[in-house]
Design an enzyme around this catalytic site. Sequence first.
Site, PDB file in Angstrom:
ATOM      1  N   LYS A 100     -33.244  -2.727  -6.842  1.00 32.16           N
ATOM      2  CA  LYS A 100     -32.749  -1.411  -8.157  1.00 32.16           C
ATOM      3  C   LYS A 100     -31.307  -1.890  -8.936  1.00 32.16           C
ATOM      4  CE  LYS A 100     -32.950   1.340  -3.604  1.00 32.16           C
ATOM      5  NZ  LYS A 100     -32.357   2.701  -2.205  1.00 32.16           N
ATOM      6  N   TYR A 109     -39.697   9.049  -5.626  1.00 34.19           N
ATOM      7  CA  TYR A 109     -38.850   9.494  -3.654  1.00 34.19           C
ATOM      8  C   TYR A 109     -39.634  10.733  -3.381  1.00 34.19           C
ATOM      9  CZ  TYR A 109     -36.200   5.622  -3.333  1.00 34.19           C
ATOM     10  OH  TYR A 109     -35.401   4.010  -2.772  1.00 34.19           O
ATOM     11  N   ASN A 155     -27.849   0.239  -2.290  1.00 35.09           N
ATOM     12  CA  ASN A 155     -28.484  -0.568  -1.244  1.00 35.09           C
ATOM     13  C   ASN A 155     -29.370  -1.678  -1.551  1.00 35.09           C
ATOM     14  OD1 ASN A 155     -30.373   0.757  -1.034  1.00 35.09           O
ATOM     15  ND2 ASN A 155     -30.485   1.493   0.918  1.00 35.09           N
ATOM     16  N   HIS A 183     -36.031  -1.955  -2.525  1.00 43.01           N
ATOM     17  CA  HIS A 183     -36.016  -1.342  -1.921  1.00 43.01           C
ATOM     18  C   HIS A 183     -37.609  -1.926  -1.186  1.00 43.01           C
ATOM     19  CE1 HIS A 183     -39.190   2.445  -1.338  1.00 43.01           C
ATOM     20  NE2 HIS A 183     -39.810   1.940  -1.482  1.00 43.01           N
ATOM     21  N   GLU A 207     -47.257   3.132  -3.591  1.00 38.83           N
ATOM     22  CA  GLU A 207     -46.004   3.045  -4.875  1.00 38.83           C
ATOM     23  C   GLU A 207     -46.794   1.906  -5.946  1.00 38.83           C
ATOM     24  OE1 GLU A 207     -42.784   3.966  -1.512  1.00 38.83           O
ATOM     25  OE2 GLU A 207     -42.924   1.888  -2.194  1.00 38.83           O
TER      26      GLU A 207
HETATM   27  O1  CDP Z   1     -34.937   2.048   1.557  1.00 44.62           O
HETATM   28  P1  CDP Z   1     -35.261   2.640   3.027  1.00 44.62           P
HETATM   29  O2  CDP Z   1     -36.445   3.175   3.290  1.00 44.62           O
HETATM   30  O3  CDP Z   1     -34.702   1.757   3.936  1.00 44.62           O
HETATM   31  O4  CDP Z   1     -34.151   3.869   3.182  1.00 44.62           O
HETATM   32  P2  CDP Z   1     -34.610   5.767   3.427  1.00 44.62           P
HETATM   33  O5  CDP Z   1     -34.688   7.029   4.577  1.00 44.62           O
HETATM   34  O6  CDP Z   1     -36.263   5.691   3.176  1.00 44.62           O
HETATM   35  O7  CDP Z   1     -33.971   6.384   2.139  1.00 44.62           O
HETATM   36  C1  CDP Z   1     -34.026   6.126   0.530  1.00 44.62           C
HETATM   37  C2  CDP Z   1     -32.788   5.450  -0.135  1.00 44.62           C
HETATM   38  O8  CDP Z   1     -32.102   6.743  -0.022  1.00 44.62           O
HETATM   39  C3  CDP Z   1     -32.347   4.317   0.430  1.00 44.62           C
HETATM   40  O9  CDP Z   1     -32.583   2.917   0.357  1.00 44.62           O
HETATM   41  C4  CDP Z   1     -30.983   4.907  -0.101  1.00 44.62           C
HETATM   42  O10 CDP Z   1     -30.870   3.939  -1.233  1.00 44.62           O
HETATM   43  C5  CDP Z   1     -30.730   6.179   0.008  1.00 44.62           C
HETATM   44  N1  CDP Z   1     -30.210   7.249   1.032  1.00 44.62           N
HETATM   45  C6  CDP Z   1     -28.606   8.150   0.780  1.00 44.62           C
HETATM   46  O11 CDP Z   1     -28.702   7.696  -0.210  1.00 44.62           O
HETATM   47  N2  CDP Z   1     -28.083   8.299   1.891  1.00 44.62           N
HETATM   48  C7  CDP Z   1     -28.968   8.544   3.107  1.00 44.62           C
HETATM   49  N3  CDP Z   1     -27.963   8.591   3.684  1.00 44.62           N
HETATM   50  C8  CDP Z   1     -30.042   7.983   3.225  1.00 44.62           C
HETATM   51  C9  CDP Z   1     -30.297   6.559   1.622  1.00 44.62           C
HETATM   52 MG    MG Z   2     -37.669   4.652   2.912  1.00 44.45          MG
END
Ligand code: CDP
Ligand code: MG
Length: 135
Positions: free
Chosen positions: A12, A52, A115, A118, A129
Amino acid sequence: MSNSEQTLSIIKPDAVERNLIEEIKNIFISNNFNIFKEKKIQISKAEAEEFYKVHQSKPFYNDLCEYLSSGPIYVMILEKENAVIENRKLMGSTNPKEAEEGTIRKKYGLSIDKNSVHGSDSVDNAIIEIDFFFK
Ligand code: CDP
Ligand code: MG
């Protein structure tokens, strides 16, 4: 590699900006992932919204799409046996503060939004994807 599975990984903007591409790639390589295809690109906000779209009802959706389109990203097709789950393990929890020792997010993640990586969360989503970035 007959049992090999593919998953999509993205380095990212926060990590690209800190020049962590090679370091993170080396983590994948040393964990026996094959990097089948890779490219550095920048996507538009509209493309991030499409990528997303499963999160479109979430409060963080707009900021997330702004962020993913805010600078260059590095996208990779990773191959390994059980690549989807193995990549998720290596990435660590979404929130770097909760990520396990030795994971990429523990090591490099700045915050829950920045973070660093992805990874596809299922084999079906990996196909979607990979298609999104490499069709
Ligand atoms: O990336 P991952 O699959 O672990 O998490 P997700 O639940 O699919 O969420 C996608 C992305 O949204 C995360 O990697 C974070 O960058 C962002 N996110 C966020 O900004 N705030 C949250 N409370 C949860 C997710
Ligand atoms: Mg995810």
